[in-house]
Write a protein that holds these residues in place. Structure first.
Motif, mmCIF file in Angstrom:
data_model
loop_
_atom_site.group_PDB
_atom_site.id
_atom_site.type_symbol
_atom_site.label_atom_id
_atom_site.label_comp_id
_atom_site.label_asym_id
_atom_site.label_seq_id
_atom_site.Cartn_x
_atom_site.Cartn_y
_atom_site.Cartn_z
ATOM 1 N N MET A 89 31.423 -16.808 -7.199
ATOM 2 C CA MET A 89 31.645 -18.254 -7.177
ATOM 3 C C MET A 89 30.288 -18.951 -7.247
ATOM 4 S SD MET A 89 34.729 -18.955 -4.443
ATOM 5 C CE MET A 89 33.821 -18.233 -3.073
ATOM 6 N N VAL A 90 30.324 -20.236 -7.596
ATOM 7 C CA VAL A 90 29.088 -21.017 -7.713
ATOM 8 C C VAL A 90 29.166 -22.218 -6.785
ATOM 9 C CG1 VAL A 90 27.574 -22.292 -9.265
ATOM 10 C CG2 VAL A 90 28.836 -20.295 -10.115
ATOM 11 N N ARG A 91 28.140 -22.407 -5.987
ATOM 12 C CA ARG A 91 28.147 -23.477 -4.988
ATOM 13 C C ARG A 91 27.873 -24.849 -5.587
ATOM 14 N NH1 ARG A 91 23.820 -21.452 -1.069
ATOM 15 N NH2 ARG A 91 24.693 -19.505 -1.881
ATOM 16 N N LYS A 92 28.175 -25.855 -4.813
ATOM 17 C CA LYS A 92 27.871 -27.235 -5.195
ATOM 18 C C LYS A 92 26.395 -27.508 -4.955
ATOM 19 C CE LYS A 92 29.234 -32.013 -4.184
ATOM 20 N NZ LYS A 92 30.133 -32.875 -3.381
ATOM 21 N N SER A 93 25.731 -28.178 -5.914
ATOM 22 C CA SER A 93 24.326 -28.509 -5.748
ATOM 23 C C SER A 93 23.928 -29.650 -6.670
ATOM 24 C CB SER A 93 23.432 -27.292 -6.028
ATOM 25 O OG SER A 93 22.062 -27.653 -5.966
ATOM 26 N N THR A 94 23.217 -30.621 -6.130
ATOM 27 C CA THR A 94 22.713 -31.718 -6.956
ATOM 28 C C THR A 94 21.591 -31.248 -7.876
ATOM 29 O OG1 THR A 94 21.147 -32.344 -5.203
ATOM 30 C CG2 THR A 94 23.292 -33.457 -5.215
ATOM 31 N N ALA A 95 21.095 -30.043 -7.650
ATOM 32 C CA ALA A 95 20.027 -29.509 -8.493
ATOM 33 C C ALA A 95 20.476 -29.347 -9.937
ATOM 34 C CB ALA A 95 19.551 -28.163 -7.946
ATOM 35 N N VAL A 96 21.785 -29.177 -10.143
ATOM 36 C CA VAL A 96 22.285 -29.036 -11.517
ATOM 37 C C VAL A 96 22.023 -30.319 -12.296
ATOM 38 C CG1 VAL A 96 24.334 -28.731 -12.952
ATOM 39 C CG2 VAL A 96 24.037 -27.340 -10.888
ATOM 40 N N GLY A 97 22.382 -31.467 -11.711
ATOM 41 C CA GLY A 97 22.137 -32.733 -12.373
ATOM 42 C C GLY A 97 20.657 -32.978 -12.626
#
Length: 204
Positions: free
Chosen positions: A159-167
């Motif tokens: 699974m892949v976690r939520k992260s603002t780093a993607v944006g």
């Protein structure tokens, strides 16, 4: 050539992020092309548009009339689907792919959209697909994954976690692992796990 397609009838479920990160990982294993079929937004092409040396794959807009020529010479192809597909589009995409990856967020609206996406695949007897839980936080991802597995739906263990780093990586037009941020690197590592799992499914 191995073809990985990323699709979900609902938007905003991490489809483009998944396509870009899988292409980035595949590009380190062989010549890789990402075909961006979203005719309106072209988010994958825009993200990949910089000349940052960390990028490992090519990205172009999908041209249905020239698709075979576009894919020629590549070991791996990742298709970021147009979004809002109809049931027959999903079935055709799955049949043209080695693996259809269906990303979903572990929340109510996305779960409802997931059911609509999976119905035509199941009705057509499609088996070469896997659901991937992304933007996970808390224990909701684990709960959704277990629920799907209990109901006979093929799911990724990863699974892949939520992260603002993607944006932030999208704004900088760099791959996640090139962004000097520990959260970005963690998400990149999780996508590497997804890729290993995806490759194990198509090698069987």
């Amino acid at each position: 050539m191995k073809i990985f397609s990323i699709a979900n009838m609902k938007g905003g479920v991490g489809k483009t992020t998944t396509a870009v990160q899988l292409a980035q990982g595949l590009g380190k294993k062989g010549k890789t092309l990402l075909l961006d079929a979203d005719q309106e937004l072209q988010c994958a092409v825009a993200w990949r548009s910089s000349d940052d040396p960390a990028w490992s794959f090519d990205a172009v807009r999908y041209d249905g009339k020239r698709a075979d020529k576009q894919m020629a010479g590549y070991k791996y192809v990742v298709i970021d689907s147009k979004g809002n597909e109809q049931g027959h589009d999903l079935v055709a995409l799955a049949r043209a792919s080695d693996l259809l990856i269906v990303p979903t967020r572990p929340e109510g609206v996305s779960a409802a959209g997931l059911a609509n996406t999976l119905s035509p695949l199941l009705d057509a007897g499609i088996s070469n697909f896997r659901v991937l839980v992304v933007v996970n936080e808390g224990g909701r991802g684990e709960e959704l994954r277990e629920h799907l597995a209990d109901n006979g739906i093929p799911v990724f263990n990863s699974m892949v976690r939520k992260s603002t780093a993607v944006g932030d990586s999208v704004e900088r037009r760099i791959p996640l692992e090139a962004y000097q941020n520990r959260y970005a690197k963690t998400v990149a590592l999780e996508y590497q796990s997804v890729l290993r799992e995806a490759l194990s499914y198509v090698s069987k």
